[in-house]
Design a protein around this motif. Structure first.
Motif, PDB file in Angstrom:
ATOM      1  N   ARG A   1       0.821  -1.222   0.000  1.00 32.91           N
ATOM      2  CA  ARG A   1       0.000   0.000   0.000  1.00 32.91           C
ATOM      3  C   ARG A   1       0.848   1.262   0.000  1.00 32.91           C
ATOM      4  O   ARG A   1       0.314   2.372  -0.016  1.00 32.91           O
ATOM      5  N   GLY A   2       2.163   1.098   0.046  1.00 33.14           N
ATOM      6  CA  GLY A   2       3.053   2.252   0.024  1.00 33.14           C
ATOM      7  C   GLY A   2       3.081   3.032   1.317  1.00 33.14           C
ATOM      8  O   GLY A   2       3.425   4.222   1.325  1.00 33.14           O
ATOM      9  N   HIS A   3       2.749   2.370   2.429  1.00 36.35           N
ATOM     10  CA  HIS A   3       2.667   3.069   3.715  1.00 36.35           C
ATOM     11  C   HIS A   3       4.008   3.103   4.457  1.00 36.35           C
ATOM     12  O   HIS A   3       4.140   3.875   5.406  1.00 36.35           O
ATOM     13  N   SER A   4       4.955   2.257   4.085  1.00 32.49           N
ATOM     14  CA  SER A   4       6.204   2.213   4.842  1.00 32.49           C
ATOM     15  C   SER A   4       7.332   1.684   3.967  1.00 32.49           C
ATOM     16  O   SER A   4       7.128   0.814   3.119  1.00 32.49           O
ATOM     17  N   THR A   5       8.517   2.240   4.175  1.00 35.20           N
ATOM     18  CA  THR A   5       9.713   1.733   3.499  1.00 35.20           C
ATOM     19  C   THR A   5      10.784   1.335   4.511  1.00 35.20           C
ATOM     20  O   THR A   5      11.934   1.114   4.156  1.00 35.20           O
ATOM     21  N   ALA A   6      10.392   1.240   5.798  1.00 35.28           N
ATOM     22  CA  ALA A   6      11.362   0.851   6.825  1.00 35.28           C
ATOM     23  C   ALA A   6      11.784  -0.606   6.671  1.00 35.28           C
ATOM     24  O   ALA A   6      12.917  -0.976   6.995  1.00 35.28           O
ATOM     25  N   PHE A   7      10.853  -1.449   6.173  1.00 35.33           N
ATOM     26  CA  PHE A   7      11.133  -2.861   5.929  1.00 35.33           C
ATOM     27  C   PHE A   7      10.621  -3.224   4.541  1.00 35.33           C
ATOM     28  O   PHE A   7       9.453  -2.983   4.226  1.00 35.33           O
ATOM     29  N   LEU A   8      11.504  -3.799   3.727  1.00 36.34           N
ATOM     30  CA  LEU A   8      11.144  -4.202   2.375  1.00 36.34           C
ATOM     31  C   LEU A   8      11.319  -5.701   2.222  1.00 36.34           C
ATOM     32  O   LEU A   8      12.310  -6.279   2.699  1.00 36.34           O
ATOM     33  N   LEU A   9      10.360  -6.332   1.549  1.00 31.75           N
ATOM     34  CA  LEU A   9      10.376  -7.782   1.374  1.00 31.75           C
ATOM     35  C   LEU A   9      10.941  -8.142  -0.001  1.00 31.75           C
ATOM     36  O   LEU A   9      10.533  -7.562  -1.016  1.00 31.75           O
ATOM     37  N   HIS A  10      11.858  -9.097  -0.020  1.00 29.13           N
ATOM     38  CA  HIS A  10      12.502  -9.529  -1.262  1.00 29.13           C
ATOM     39  C   HIS A  10      12.425 -11.049  -1.384  1.00 29.13           C
ATOM     40  O   HIS A  10      12.489 -11.764  -0.363  1.00 29.13           O
ATOM     41  N   ALA A  11      12.305 -11.518  -2.617  1.00 25.64           N
ATOM     42  CA  ALA A  11      12.487 -12.949  -2.859  1.00 25.64           C
ATOM     43  C   ALA A  11      13.951 -13.302  -2.610  1.00 25.64           C
ATOM     44  O   ALA A  11      14.839 -12.460  -2.786  1.00 25.64           O
ATOM     45  N   PRO A  12      14.247 -14.533  -2.197  1.00 25.15           N
ATOM     46  CA  PRO A  12      15.633 -14.905  -1.858  1.00 25.15           C
ATOM     47  C   PRO A  12      16.620 -14.722  -3.003  1.00 25.15           C
ATOM     48  O   PRO A  12      17.811 -14.482  -2.741  1.00 25.15           O
ATOM     49  N   ASN A  13      16.159 -14.822  -4.250  1.00 26.73           N
ATOM     50  CA  ASN A  13      17.075 -14.700  -5.388  1.00 26.73           C
ATOM     51  C   ASN A  13      17.220 -13.267  -5.890  1.00 26.73           C
ATOM     52  O   ASN A  13      17.862 -13.026  -6.898  1.00 26.73           O
ATOM     53  N   GLU A  14      16.599 -12.302  -5.172  1.00 30.08           N
ATOM     54  CA  GLU A  14      16.627 -10.915  -5.613  1.00 30.08           C
ATOM     55  C   GLU A  14      17.550 -10.016  -4.790  1.00 30.08           C
ATOM     56  O   GLU A  14      17.894  -8.920  -5.232  1.00 30.08           O
ATOM     57  N   TYR A  15      17.924 -10.480  -3.627  1.00 30.68           N
ATOM     58  CA  TYR A  15      18.560  -9.563  -2.666  1.00 30.68           C
ATOM     59  C   TYR A  15      19.553 -10.327  -1.795  1.00 30.68           C
ATOM     60  O   TYR A  15      19.282 -11.452  -1.359  1.00 30.68           O
ATOM     61  N   ALA A  16      20.694  -9.696  -1.532  1.00 28.16           N
ATOM     62  CA  ALA A  16      21.721 -10.283  -0.667  1.00 28.16           C
ATOM     63  C   ALA A  16      21.535  -9.766   0.753  1.00 28.16           C
ATOM     64  O   ALA A  16      21.620  -8.557   0.986  1.00 28.16           O
TER      65      ALA A  16
END
Length: 262
Positions: free
Chosen positions: A160-175
């Motif tokens: 919903r664009g309410h927060s950027t303090a925590f972002l969720l990533h798929a395991p193959n997208e982010y280290a």
């Protein structure tokens, strides 16, 4: 009768021992280098690779988790590579005091101070993560006793664009880095390409465990979680050449939660 003895200067000179020639040094050089490399290899096997970091992390969230791991006796499990999920070091048990009451503190952050390490049928790994986030000053983290509950809430906020303090990533997208969460679940990363409603349900219903990353080095993510081996345990998970989570025995990776708050 007086005798005259001949006089003269007597000087004693120290003669240094013969120094080895460059040719003899060259003959010994391979053995010397091999000895040095052996020492480095032994040191690396104790502090790198399968070993954990002795120095506390600088990230606040990671530090709180690391301190709890130390409080519980530094239980350590290594996954992947030649390890195959063996227990490198056993820690202190959740049922013993004062650690049972410490688990009660974790539950208190989720509104259940009456539960502790001796309360049956109450897995406390989610409460541990919630307590760590609360103690580290991540005030926007949704505290909950279940991993699926706080992860689904984080997903909704991001969607919903309410927060950027925590972002969720798929395991193959982010280290993952220090302070992040690495999470497993039976539905894997299928939430990533599902509709918002379906993604919420899959995360909420199938997330099984999250650990707090304290360090990344030696080809492993070092991550601390509660209710692992009946203790607060550090797990060493293998990573690939890009720093992404690699397959680990008994783990189906669901996501990595990027922690921007601390």
């Amino acid at each position: 009768m007086n005798l005259r003895l001949p006089s003269g200067d007597v000087r004693v000179c120290w003669q240094p021992p013969d120094l080895p020639s460059s040719r003899s040094i060259g003959a010994w050089l391979p053995a010397i280098l091999l000895f040095i490399l052996t020492l480095c290899s032994c040191s690396g096997s104790q502090r790198g690779g399968y070993g954990y970091a002795d120095n506390p992390p600088t990230n606040r969230t990671a530090l709180v988790a690391w301190q709890e791991w130390t409080r519980f006796g530094r239980s350590t499990v290594v996954y992947g590579g030649h390890a195959g999920g063996y227990t490198n070091r056993s820690g202190l048990n959740e049922h013993s005091e004062p650690l049972s009451s410490r688990v009660g503190d974790y539950w208190g952050s989720c509104g259940h101070p009456e539960w502790n390490g001796n309360t049956g049928g109450r897995p406390w790994s989610g409460a541990f993560v919630s307590w760590v986030m609360q103690q580290s000053g991540a005030s926007s983290f949704p505290t909950a006793g279940r991993h699926g509950q706080y992860l689904a809430s984080l997903y909704d906020r991001e969607y919903r664009g309410h927060s950027t303090a925590f972002l969720l990533h798929a395991p193959n997208e982010y280290a993952p880095k220090s302070g992040d969460l690495v999470c497993s679940g039976t539905a894997g990363a299928s939430w990533r390409y599902a509709s918002a409603a379906m993604a919420h349900r899959r995360i909420d219903n199938t997330a099984s465990h999250c650990d707090v990353v304290t360090d990344v080095r030696g080809g492993f993510v070092q991550a601390v979680g509660g209710n692992v081996k009946s203790s607060v345990t550090m797990s060493l998970y293998p990573i690939d050449g890009r720093g992404h989570l690699a397959p680990a025995p008994g783990k189906l990776w669901m996501m990595v939660v990027e922690n921007r708050s601390t």
